[in-house]
Design a protein around this motif. Structure first.
Motif, PDB file in Angstrom:
ATOM      1  N   GLU A 202      31.375  34.131  27.057  1.00  0.00           N
ATOM      2  CA  GLU A 202      32.341  35.105  26.535  1.00  0.00           C
ATOM      3  C   GLU A 202      33.379  34.377  25.680  1.00  0.00           C
ATOM      4  OE1 GLU A 202      34.366  38.379  25.558  1.00  0.00           O
ATOM      5  OE2 GLU A 202      32.524  38.459  26.742  1.00  0.00           O
ATOM      6  N   LYS A 203      33.595  34.870  24.452  1.00  0.00           N
ATOM      7  CA  LYS A 203      34.572  34.261  23.545  1.00  0.00           C
ATOM      8  C   LYS A 203      35.498  35.336  22.997  1.00  0.00           C
ATOM      9  CE  LYS A 203      31.437  30.605  21.947  1.00  0.00           C
ATOM     10  NZ  LYS A 203      30.725  30.049  20.757  1.00  0.00           N
ATOM     11  N   GLY A 204      36.746  34.957  22.784  1.00  0.00           N
ATOM     12  CA  GLY A 204      37.677  35.926  22.225  1.00  0.00           C
ATOM     13  C   GLY A 204      39.075  35.358  22.085  1.00  0.00           C
ATOM     14  N   LYS A 205      40.055  36.249  22.142  1.00  0.00           N
ATOM     15  CA  LYS A 205      41.454  35.886  21.918  1.00  0.00           C
ATOM     16  C   LYS A 205      42.330  36.560  22.964  1.00  0.00           C
ATOM     17  CE  LYS A 205      43.613  38.049  18.641  1.00  0.00           C
ATOM     18  NZ  LYS A 205      44.031  38.553  17.312  1.00  0.00           N
ATOM     19  N   VAL A 206      43.226  35.767  23.562  1.00  0.00           N
ATOM     20  CA  VAL A 206      44.164  36.316  24.536  1.00  0.00           C
ATOM     21  C   VAL A 206      45.562  36.286  23.930  1.00  0.00           C
ATOM     22  CG1 VAL A 206      44.486  34.071  25.682  1.00  0.00           C
ATOM     23  CG2 VAL A 206      45.030  36.174  26.905  1.00  0.00           C
ATOM     24  N   THR A 207      46.318  37.366  24.148  1.00  0.00           N
ATOM     25  CA  THR A 207      47.667  37.501  23.598  1.00  0.00           C
ATOM     26  C   THR A 207      48.694  37.398  24.720  1.00  0.00           C
ATOM     27  OG1 THR A 207      46.899  38.899  21.778  1.00  0.00           O
ATOM     28  CG2 THR A 207      49.229  39.032  22.335  1.00  0.00           C
ATOM     29  N   TYR A 208      49.689  36.525  24.501  1.00  0.00           N
ATOM     30  CA  TYR A 208      50.775  36.325  25.456  1.00  0.00           C
ATOM     31  C   TYR A 208      52.080  36.882  24.884  1.00  0.00           C
ATOM     32  CZ  TYR A 208      47.985  32.924  28.139  1.00  0.00           C
ATOM     33  OH  TYR A 208      47.030  32.320  28.917  1.00  0.00           O
ATOM     34  N   GLY A 209      53.002  37.185  25.772  1.00  0.00           N
ATOM     35  CA  GLY A 209      54.313  37.617  25.318  1.00  0.00           C
ATOM     36  C   GLY A 209      55.309  37.684  26.465  1.00  0.00           C
ATOM     37  N   GLU A 210      56.597  37.600  26.128  1.00  0.00           N
ATOM     38  CA  GLU A 210      57.666  37.760  27.114  1.00  0.00           C
ATOM     39  C   GLU A 210      57.977  39.245  27.241  1.00  0.00           C
ATOM     40  OE1 GLU A 210      60.880  35.438  25.647  1.00  0.00           O
ATOM     41  OE2 GLU A 210      59.893  33.524  26.056  1.00  0.00           O
ATOM     42  N   VAL A 211      57.899  39.753  28.454  1.00  0.00           N
ATOM     43  CA  VAL A 211      58.008  41.188  28.706  1.00  0.00           C
ATOM     44  C   VAL A 211      59.388  41.527  29.273  1.00  0.00           C
ATOM     45  CG1 VAL A 211      56.993  43.180  29.890  1.00  0.00           C
ATOM     46  CG2 VAL A 211      55.518  41.289  29.142  1.00  0.00           C
ATOM     47  N   TYR A 212      60.012  42.548  28.685  1.00  0.00           N
ATOM     48  CA  TYR A 212      61.331  43.014  29.134  1.00  0.00           C
ATOM     49  C   TYR A 212      61.255  44.509  29.429  1.00  0.00           C
ATOM     50  CZ  TYR A 212      63.196  38.674  27.127  1.00  0.00           C
ATOM     51  OH  TYR A 212      63.455  37.357  26.832  1.00  0.00           O
ATOM     52  N   LEU A 213      61.918  44.912  30.495  1.00  0.00           N
ATOM     53  CA  LEU A 213      62.123  46.326  30.786  1.00  0.00           C
ATOM     54  C   LEU A 213      63.519  46.686  30.283  1.00  0.00           C
ATOM     55  CD1 LEU A 213      61.383  49.041  32.094  1.00  0.00           C
ATOM     56  CD2 LEU A 213      62.238  48.133  34.274  1.00  0.00           C
ATOM     57  N   VAL A 214      63.582  47.570  29.286  1.00  0.00           N
ATOM     58  CA  VAL A 214      64.849  47.915  28.643  1.00  0.00           C
ATOM     59  C   VAL A 214      65.293  49.292  29.126  1.00  0.00           C
ATOM     60  CG1 VAL A 214      66.025  48.280  26.444  1.00  0.00           C
ATOM     61  CG2 VAL A 214      64.229  46.545  26.623  1.00  0.00           C
ATOM     62  N   LEU A 215      66.520  49.369  29.600  1.00  0.00           N
ATOM     63  CA  LEU A 215      67.106  50.626  30.068  1.00  0.00           C
ATOM     64  C   LEU A 215      68.233  51.029  29.128  1.00  0.00           C
ATOM     65  CD1 LEU A 215      67.412  49.729  33.879  1.00  0.00           C
ATOM     66  CD2 LEU A 215      65.456  50.754  32.691  1.00  0.00           C
ATOM     67  N   LYS A 216      68.109  52.215  28.543  1.00  0.00           N
ATOM     68  CA  LYS A 216      69.150  52.756  27.657  1.00  0.00           C
ATOM     69  C   LYS A 216      69.464  54.170  28.106  1.00  0.00           C
ATOM     70  CE  LYS A 216      67.578  50.169  23.587  1.00  0.00           C
ATOM     71  NZ  LYS A 216      67.059  50.297  22.196  1.00  0.00           N
ATOM     72  N   GLY A 217      70.489  54.298  28.919  1.00  0.00           N
ATOM     73  CA  GLY A 217      70.793  55.609  29.475  1.00  0.00           C
ATOM     74  C   GLY A 217      69.635  56.090  30.331  1.00  0.00           C
ATOM     75  N   THR A 218      69.062  57.231  29.938  1.00  0.00           N
ATOM     76  CA  THR A 218      67.931  57.763  30.692  1.00  0.00           C
ATOM     77  C   THR A 218      66.583  57.297  30.134  1.00  0.00           C
ATOM     78  OG1 THR A 218      67.935  59.764  29.313  1.00  0.00           O
ATOM     79  CG2 THR A 218      69.218  59.827  31.355  1.00  0.00           C
ATOM     80  N   LYS A 219      66.604  56.489  29.079  1.00  0.00           N
ATOM     81  CA  LYS A 219      65.364  56.007  28.471  1.00  0.00           C
ATOM     82  C   LYS A 219      64.924  54.702  29.126  1.00  0.00           C
ATOM     83  CE  LYS A 219      65.945  58.015  23.842  1.00  0.00           C
ATOM     84  NZ  LYS A 219      66.050  57.703  22.382  1.00  0.00           N
TER      85      LYS A 219
END
Length: 264
Positions: A213-230
């Protein structure tokens, strides 16, 4: 002018109609050679099933994933979000917060899924029929228990998460029972016959097949953002890495048979 209107309607219908003979795309599936046999029933070591169901996101998680700027498929991250809840209340109207959830492998994109039917030799059966006066029917018998392991082709952060995503994608692409670890038990037999002619030696080689199996993996820093009720997911510092893996095909054996006049 009625006939002109009829011709115009006919031409428009021809232009916008889908071609009648257009074939629908078919699902790719790995073709198993005749030399490869299923030993699920005969295997003296019962391998556990590696069926990995897609983890269903909760309604809250599903809503969050839709807000992300990068596609998220990591089952472990989805599971963590499923266990998260943020209550909405009147007091949260002025709330502003950014919660760091860590750096994660977010998704895996497959570029190639190809089988190697002779990934690892697991057994050799031999019969000397040089003194015989008739053909000898030879069968496969596993002489010793064999553990076949796959793995990633390079070191990569959070390898277990990446392996799980690659396994899911390889199983989807190949439609084969895959596992990074599989065992062929001692004494496993198969009734398929191989004829050793008189005055000859017969060699029956058994191999454990695997998928590359060959391919590409994507990484990233994940944040949970709270804006009022959003509530939103924000991914920053996104990077991609090429990666490969060998994944054994569970409970399948590939055979190669040859005869010779002299010992090999």
């Amino acid at each position: 002018m009625k006939w002109m209107r009829t011709i115009l309607i006919f031409l428009l219908a021809v232009l916008f109609a889908a071609p009648a003979g257009e074939a629908k795309p078919t699902e790719k599936q790995v073709q198993i050679p005749q030399s490869v046999l299923n030993i699920t029933k005969e295997n003296t070591y019962p391998n556990s099933s590696q069926d990995l169901p897609y983890l269903q996101p909760s309604k809250f998680t599903e809503t969050l994933l839709k807000t992300s700027n990068v596609r998220i498929e990591n089952p472990n991250l989805v599971r963590m979000l499923n266990e998260t809840s943020v209550n909405r209340s009147f007091l949260s109207l002025g709330l502003r917060a950014k919660i760091y959830l860590g750096e994660w492998p977010l998704n895996y994109e497959s570029s190639e899924t190809s089988p190697n039917w002779q990934y690892q030799k697991i057994n050799t059966n031999y019969f000397d029929n040089r003194g015989g006066d008739a053909n000898y029917k030879m069968h496969y018998v596993q002489e010793a228990q064999k553990i076949v392991r796959g793995g990633l082709t390079a070191r990569i952060p959070q390898a277990d998460d990446v392996k799980k995503m690659m396994l899911l994608k390889a199983m989807e692409n190949s439609k084969l029972p895959l596992s990074f670890d599989t065992i062929i038990g001692a004494g496993t037999k198969k009734g398929h016959e191989y004829n050793v002619p008189k005055k000859r030696l017969g060699y029956l080689y058994a191999y454990a097949p695997a998928v590359n199996e060959k391919g590409k993996v994507t990484y990233g820093e994940v944040y949970l953002v709270l804006k009022g009720t959003k509530r939103e997911i924000l991914v920053k510092n996104v990077t991609s890495h090429g990666i490969g893996a060998w994944i054994p095909i569970q409970d399948y054996v590939s055979f190669s048979f040859s005869v010779s006049e002299q010992p090999k």
